[in-house]
Design a protein around this motif. Sequence first.
Motif, PDB file in Angstrom:
ATOM      1  N   ARG B 211       0.831  -1.208   0.000  1.00 23.90           N
ATOM      2  CA  ARG B 211       0.000   0.000   0.000  1.00 23.90           C
ATOM      3  C   ARG B 211       0.867   1.260   0.000  1.00 23.90           C
ATOM      4  NH1 ARG B 211      -5.406  -1.385   2.253  1.00 23.90           N
ATOM      5  NH2 ARG B 211      -5.613  -3.501   1.446  1.00 23.90           N
ATOM      6  N   GLY B 254     -11.102  -6.097   0.038  1.00 22.78           N
ATOM      7  CA  GLY B 254     -11.890  -4.872   0.122  1.00 22.78           C
ATOM      8  C   GLY B 254     -11.384  -3.792  -0.814  1.00 22.78           C
ATOM      9  N   PRO B 255     -11.823  -2.549  -0.581  1.00 21.48           N
ATOM     10  CA  PRO B 255     -11.552  -1.445  -1.511  1.00 21.48           C
ATOM     11  C   PRO B 255     -10.060  -1.205  -1.797  1.00 21.48           C
ATOM     12  CG  PRO B 255     -13.202  -0.814   0.103  1.00 21.48           C
ATOM     13  CD  PRO B 255     -12.697  -2.151   0.530  1.00 21.48           C
ATOM     14  N   GLY B 256      -9.183  -1.502  -0.866  1.00 21.10           N
ATOM     15  CA  GLY B 256      -7.758  -1.258  -1.113  1.00 21.10           C
ATOM     16  C   GLY B 256      -7.125  -2.296  -2.024  1.00 21.10           C
ATOM     17  N   ASP B 258      -6.523  -3.688  -5.323  1.00 16.56           N
ATOM     18  CA  ASP B 258      -6.629  -3.160  -6.689  1.00 16.56           C
ATOM     19  C   ASP B 258      -6.389  -4.276  -7.712  1.00 16.56           C
ATOM     20  OD1 ASP B 258      -6.630  -1.662  -8.991  1.00 16.56           O
ATOM     21  OD2 ASP B 258      -4.738  -0.619  -8.563  1.00 16.56           O
TER      22      ASP B 258
END
Lengths: 361, 361
Positions: B211, B254-256, B258
């Motif tokens: 991240r 989840g949203p993180g 990619d």
Amino acid sequence: MTKYDQYEGFQVDSAKDYTTFTKRKFDTKPFGDYDVEIKIECCGVCSSDIHTIDGGWGERILPLTVGHEIVGKALKVGPKVTKIKAGERVGVGAQSYSCLECRQCRNDNETYCAKQMDTYGSVWPDTGLVTQGGYASHVRTHEHWVFPIPDAIPSALAAPMLCAGITMYSPLVRNGAGPGKKVAVVGLGGLGHFGVLWAKALGAETWVVSRTHAKEADARAMGADGFLATSDGGWNEPHRMTFDLVISTANDFGPGFDLAGYLSLLDVHGKFISAGVPEDSKLEITTPMLIASGCFIGSSHLGSRREMLEMLQLAADNGIKAWVEEVPISAESLSSTVKRLEKNDVRYRFTMVDYDKAFGA
Amino acid sequence: MTKYDQYEGFQVDSAKDYTTFTKRKFDTKPFGDYDVEIKIECCGVCSSDIHTIDGGWGERILPLTVGHEIVGKALKVGPKVTKIKAGERVGVGAQSYSCLECRQCRNDNETYCAKQMDTYGSVWPDTGLVTQGGYASHVRTHEHWVFPIPDAIPSALAAPMLCAGITMYSPLVRNGAGPGKKVAVVGLGGLGHFGVLWAKALGAETWVVSRTHAKEADARAMGADGFLATSDGGWNEPHRMTFDLVISTANDFGPGFDLAGYLSLLDVHGKFISAGVPEDSKLEITTPMLIASGCFIGSSHLGSRREMLEMLQLAADNGIKAWVEEVPISAESLSSTVKRLEKNDVRYRFTMVDYDKAFGA
């Protein structure tokens, strides 16, 4: 007046009215050094045409002439053309441009080139002209995307090989379909019927997975060794982990699409390839679905020039006959043919013919 | 009274209270002809333990002793055991049974056997006893799932190799990680750190995708050749279609997460492997995400005995050191360690040690 050469074709003007075709002239790109000018003899009808003109794959530039399973005669070739001779019978498929210089292009992966362009609906960067497809009098294309058609294959049967055929052939050969391998083709439509024909010709044990038994006789006639109907309870149980490759031609990932069931067929590290591209193409997968056999989910995009030539030769050598219904081309027949294809009222592929009557000889 | 032999271990009694461990005796299965009885010296702490005891992977039979990265001493071996000698230092990983007769088992694919059983939480069909894991005094397991530990690897560092290590090693070697190949490891946690160590030892160009840049120094220290932070805008652009293999260790889709970005890294027919198994493990993919490069999405389940032995030898030969924090085992320390692992407060793996103090010498 226009500064460009013009061809004549049947165009769709609006996604809202995508079954209305209008015959008119359109500009074509300047004739390049590597180009081949082709007088079209016939053209297959592909679901891609519908996904394009109805806006299902996203908004496109209209009016547009679709059709990308083109067979015709090479009228003339550019000064640098070496692959095609004037006078030859040739085909053009769904792709008409790539850079031919990148790593992908240099490795027989030109269908994965970042600069690829489709046979219809793409914009030529130098002129801003939009590429037009095969429901037209002529097409002008770089020689790399022009393929000599072996004499043994009738034009109307060769046409659907150029998109539907190669769409199935490439993932079959790239994923090892051949003697000792077991292949399942999910869905027996235009794509699926080529899956069966090629997989058998390549020597694989070939099964069809369909909703019902309605098409079983056809599948057997095409050469299928086995047939599974998902409407039969526990249809997959005796076949768990026994297939090397499952190629799906599904045009819809809705409730009838039993992804978990198809994956359950795969042996360790087997592959599931989605050769169809549904308009709503979301696939929901969970890690446990993949872990059970360590299987892979993938897709595939057309096939290379090399594969196209191999496929046509395989068809010629083995006398493989695509199942084709021929339809004389006109604005009315294109409309009715698109409507029939949408209802899957086809066994198993349409080719528009009689171009001389529509466009002159 | 019980008719079975008993061991002593730390058990969780309830998914609602999964960070409370209670030390007590439990029944173990009868000693079989192929079994090895192991006095446990240490055991790694795996996210699987948490997914199991908190019910995230589904309801399990409780109370249960988890822990499946076990190193200890073989106290005795059954009369038919040939792979292990009494007195040897040995390891046990996450799997403790397969049929050893099916096609998968005969092809070094025993982790994909339909009859596989986990080291903890599985029911032995003959007795109904539930298999118990490594936060315990002893474990009794079929020799096929008992692995000699090379002398060069300290026990506390060998332990996490037996689940986390093999979970990364198998997909790397099965998907060609080696000289000339470019591998990305997504997420630098316990799994990811093994991904880097193994991929480098196997000779692949190894990158970490994280991240932020927070772990970049650690990644470089482990040997990573490159580091990408997804919080950097356009992080993937310069790297499109340049990787052969992307192995994700993400514990959360989840949203993180990619996925489209990770897939964009893959060259033609490259593979994306999810080595983690998030509790909500749904991945939503669309055909266009797969078509651009013809990439594959897959997963992987542990690794074969053969791979386990190869991996341990690779670690011994190359002096590979897992990054391990040792924690003396107790009910309290298991509770705090599980809580720290849930917060990713670990660099990069915990091993519970000092078993003699907890269970006697």
